[in-house]
Design a protein around this motif. Structure first.
Motif, PDB file in Angstrom:
ATOM      1  N   MET A  14     -35.058 -66.461 -32.832  1.00  0.00           N
ATOM      2  CA  MET A  14     -34.034 -66.074 -33.550  1.00  0.00           C
ATOM      3  C   MET A  14     -32.756 -65.372 -32.957  1.00  0.00           C
ATOM      4  SD  MET A  14     -32.032 -66.511 -36.736  1.00  0.00           S
ATOM      5  CE  MET A  14     -32.252 -66.034 -38.607  1.00  0.00           C
ATOM      6  N   LEU A  15     -31.668 -66.358 -32.797  1.00  0.00           N
ATOM      7  CA  LEU A  15     -31.000 -65.368 -31.261  1.00  0.00           C
ATOM      8  C   LEU A  15     -29.803 -64.630 -33.068  1.00  0.00           C
ATOM      9  CD1 LEU A  15     -29.728 -68.388 -29.133  1.00  0.00           C
ATOM     10  CD2 LEU A  15     -31.573 -66.380 -29.330  1.00  0.00           C
ATOM     11  N   LEU A  16     -29.232 -63.573 -32.391  1.00  0.00           N
ATOM     12  CA  LEU A  16     -28.336 -62.696 -33.367  1.00  0.00           C
ATOM     13  C   LEU A  16     -26.926 -62.316 -32.693  1.00  0.00           C
ATOM     14  CD1 LEU A  16     -30.663 -60.539 -34.009  1.00  0.00           C
ATOM     15  CD2 LEU A  16     -30.275 -62.052 -36.086  1.00  0.00           C
ATOM     16  N   ARG A  17     -26.330 -62.820 -33.313  1.00  0.00           N
ATOM     17  CA  ARG A  17     -24.673 -62.522 -32.713  1.00  0.00           C
ATOM     18  C   ARG A  17     -24.662 -60.688 -32.973  1.00  0.00           C
ATOM     19  NH1 ARG A  17     -19.185 -65.872 -34.475  1.00  0.00           N
ATOM     20  NH2 ARG A  17     -18.199 -63.933 -33.372  1.00  0.00           N
ATOM     21  N   ARG A  18     -24.581 -60.706 -31.363  1.00  0.00           N
ATOM     22  CA  ARG A  18     -23.942 -59.066 -31.416  1.00  0.00           C
ATOM     23  C   ARG A  18     -22.820 -58.767 -30.497  1.00  0.00           C
ATOM     24  NH1 ARG A  18     -28.689 -56.469 -33.555  1.00  0.00           N
ATOM     25  NH2 ARG A  18     -30.211 -57.178 -33.389  1.00  0.00           N
ATOM     26  N   ARG A  19     -22.114 -57.425 -31.473  1.00  0.00           N
ATOM     27  CA  ARG A  19     -21.165 -57.243 -30.746  1.00  0.00           C
ATOM     28  C   ARG A  19     -21.052 -56.176 -30.107  1.00  0.00           C
ATOM     29  NH1 ARG A  19     -15.942 -58.929 -31.608  1.00  0.00           N
ATOM     30  NH2 ARG A  19     -15.105 -56.192 -31.963  1.00  0.00           N
ATOM     31  N   ILE A  20     -20.778 -56.205 -28.636  1.00  0.00           N
ATOM     32  CA  ILE A  20     -21.146 -55.568 -27.118  1.00  0.00           C
ATOM     33  C   ILE A  20     -19.696 -54.876 -27.274  1.00  0.00           C
ATOM     34  CG2 ILE A  20     -22.018 -54.524 -24.950  1.00  0.00           C
ATOM     35  CD1 ILE A  20     -24.137 -57.070 -25.591  1.00  0.00           C
ATOM     36  N   ALA A  21     -19.506 -53.942 -27.022  1.00  0.00           N
ATOM     37  CA  ALA A  21     -18.586 -53.018 -25.986  1.00  0.00           C
ATOM     38  C   ALA A  21     -18.615 -51.955 -25.257  1.00  0.00           C
ATOM     39  CB  ALA A  21     -17.562 -52.214 -27.659  1.00  0.00           C
ATOM     40  N   THR A  22     -17.372 -52.290 -23.884  1.00  0.00           N
ATOM     41  CA  THR A  22     -18.151 -52.341 -22.846  1.00  0.00           C
ATOM     42  C   THR A  22     -17.018 -51.414 -22.273  1.00  0.00           C
ATOM     43  OG1 THR A  22     -19.954 -53.593 -22.361  1.00  0.00           O
ATOM     44  CG2 THR A  22     -19.067 -52.723 -20.345  1.00  0.00           C
ATOM     45  N   TYR A  23     -16.481 -50.157 -21.602  1.00  0.00           N
ATOM     46  CA  TYR A  23     -15.806 -49.829 -21.297  1.00  0.00           C
ATOM     47  C   TYR A  23     -16.140 -48.945 -19.405  1.00  0.00           C
ATOM     48  CZ  TYR A  23     -14.461 -48.739 -25.942  1.00  0.00           C
ATOM     49  OH  TYR A  23     -14.319 -49.303 -27.442  1.00  0.00           O
ATOM     50  N   PHE A  24     -14.913 -49.352 -18.998  1.00  0.00           N
ATOM     51  CA  PHE A  24     -15.358 -49.355 -17.634  1.00  0.00           C
ATOM     52  C   PHE A  24     -14.090 -49.035 -17.140  1.00  0.00           C
ATOM     53  CE2 PHE A  24     -13.771 -53.573 -18.521  1.00  0.00           C
ATOM     54  CZ  PHE A  24     -12.540 -54.249 -17.652  1.00  0.00           C
ATOM     55  N   VAL A  25     -13.792 -48.674 -15.454  1.00  0.00           N
ATOM     56  CA  VAL A  25     -12.882 -48.129 -13.964  1.00  0.00           C
ATOM     57  C   VAL A  25     -12.991 -49.318 -13.463  1.00  0.00           C
ATOM     58  CG1 VAL A  25     -13.356 -46.144 -15.351  1.00  0.00           C
ATOM     59  CG2 VAL A  25     -14.742 -46.899 -12.694  1.00  0.00           C
ATOM     60  N   GLY A  26     -11.580 -49.526 -13.004  1.00  0.00           N
ATOM     61  CA  GLY A  26     -11.736 -50.035 -11.784  1.00  0.00           C
ATOM     62  C   GLY A  26     -11.066 -51.346 -12.245  1.00  0.00           C
ATOM     63  N   GLY A  27     -10.009 -51.243 -13.083  1.00  0.00           N
ATOM     64  CA  GLY A  27      -9.635 -52.581 -13.164  1.00  0.00           C
ATOM     65  C   GLY A  27     -10.096 -54.130 -13.497  1.00  0.00           C
ATOM     66  N   ALA A  28      -8.971 -54.959 -13.285  1.00  0.00           N
ATOM     67  CA  ALA A  28      -9.492 -56.521 -13.899  1.00  0.00           C
ATOM     68  C   ALA A  28     -10.483 -57.158 -12.251  1.00  0.00           C
ATOM     69  CB  ALA A  28      -7.821 -57.530 -13.591  1.00  0.00           C
ATOM     70  N   GLU A  29     -10.864 -56.271 -11.508  1.00  0.00           N
ATOM     71  CA  GLU A  29     -11.175 -56.924 -10.368  1.00  0.00           C
ATOM     72  C   GLU A  29     -12.998 -56.582 -10.543  1.00  0.00           C
ATOM     73  OE1 GLU A  29      -9.262 -53.331  -9.137  1.00  0.00           O
ATOM     74  OE2 GLU A  29      -8.783 -55.154  -9.914  1.00  0.00           O
ATOM     75  N   GLU A  30     -13.219 -55.638 -11.796  1.00  0.00           N
ATOM     76  CA  GLU A  30     -14.692 -55.999 -12.469  1.00  0.00           C
ATOM     77  C   GLU A  30     -15.266 -56.612 -13.429  1.00  0.00           C
ATOM     78  OE1 GLU A  30     -16.390 -53.581 -10.893  1.00  0.00           O
ATOM     79  OE2 GLU A  30     -14.901 -52.595  -9.460  1.00  0.00           O
ATOM     80  N   VAL A  31     -13.349 -57.116 -14.194  1.00  0.00           N
ATOM     81  CA  VAL A  31     -14.813 -58.537 -14.784  1.00  0.00           C
ATOM     82  C   VAL A  31     -15.739 -59.227 -14.611  1.00  0.00           C
ATOM     83  CG1 VAL A  31     -13.513 -59.647 -16.757  1.00  0.00           C
ATOM     84  CG2 VAL A  31     -12.457 -57.221 -16.227  1.00  0.00           C
ATOM     85  N   PRO A  32     -15.687 -59.992 -13.651  1.00  0.00           N
ATOM     86  CA  PRO A  32     -16.302 -60.821 -13.266  1.00  0.00           C
ATOM     87  C   PRO A  32     -17.753 -60.177 -13.252  1.00  0.00           C
ATOM     88  CG  PRO A  32     -14.374 -60.747 -11.606  1.00  0.00           C
ATOM     89  CD  PRO A  32     -13.945 -60.070 -12.255  1.00  0.00           C
ATOM     90  N   ALA A  33     -18.370 -58.718 -12.572  1.00  0.00           N
ATOM     91  CA  ALA A  33     -19.340 -58.211 -12.637  1.00  0.00           C
ATOM     92  C   ALA A  33     -19.989 -57.614 -13.667  1.00  0.00           C
ATOM     93  CB  ALA A  33     -19.088 -57.478 -11.526  1.00  0.00           C
ATOM     94  N   LEU A  34     -18.860 -57.986 -15.450  1.00  0.00           N
ATOM     95  CA  LEU A  34     -19.238 -57.506 -16.323  1.00  0.00           C
ATOM     96  C   LEU A  34     -19.735 -58.639 -16.902  1.00  0.00           C
ATOM     97  CD1 LEU A  34     -16.556 -55.160 -17.526  1.00  0.00           C
ATOM     98  CD2 LEU A  34     -18.744 -55.005 -16.875  1.00  0.00           C
ATOM     99  N   VAL A  35     -19.162 -59.570 -16.963  1.00  0.00           N
ATOM    100  CA  VAL A  35     -19.297 -61.433 -17.594  1.00  0.00           C
ATOM    101  C   VAL A  35     -20.730 -61.871 -17.136  1.00  0.00           C
ATOM    102  CG1 VAL A  35     -18.748 -63.344 -18.005  1.00  0.00           C
ATOM    103  CG2 VAL A  35     -16.962 -61.465 -18.004  1.00  0.00           C
ATOM    104  N   GLY A  36     -20.761 -61.376 -15.886  1.00  0.00           N
ATOM    105  CA  GLY A  36     -22.339 -62.024 -14.770  1.00  0.00           C
ATOM    106  C   GLY A  36     -23.501 -61.110 -15.454  1.00  0.00           C
TER     107      GLY A  36
END
Length: 89
Positions: A14-36
């Motif tokens: 059973m897969l559950l839908r989880r909302r996750i909030a992540t706060y980070f520094v470093g700007g837009a260039e950090e987004v690929p690592a977060l999604v990865g």
């Protein structure tokens, strides 16, 4: 003669839908690592808020996870050097 052995309990599919909030520094260039770090799991919503002149940015997403995958995913996000916090929203 009788034989008995332990059978592991079936893992819930059973897969559950989880909302996750992540706060980070470093700007837009950090987004690929977060999604990865989401590890290719199905993402239903993804919102990234990067504002000029603000130290922390945020990423909020809804991810389909098995119940026992939530903790390890949050830990993986928290291990990224740019992440300040990652929590269920």
């Amino acid at each position: 003669m009788s034989t008995s052995f332990a059978v592991p309990a079936p893992r819930s599919a059973m897969l559950l839908r989880r909302r996750i909030a992540t706060y980070f520094v470093g700007g837009a260039e950090e987004v690929p690592a977060l999604v990865g770090a989401l590890g290719g799991r199905p993402v239903h919503e993804l919102s990234v808020d990067v504002k000029d002149g603000v130290r922390e940015s945020s990423m909020v997403c809804a991810v389909l996870l098995a119940a026992d995958e939530t903790g390890p995913l949050l830990d993986r996000l928290r291990e990224l050097p740019s992440v300040v916090s990652a929590e269920l929203a």
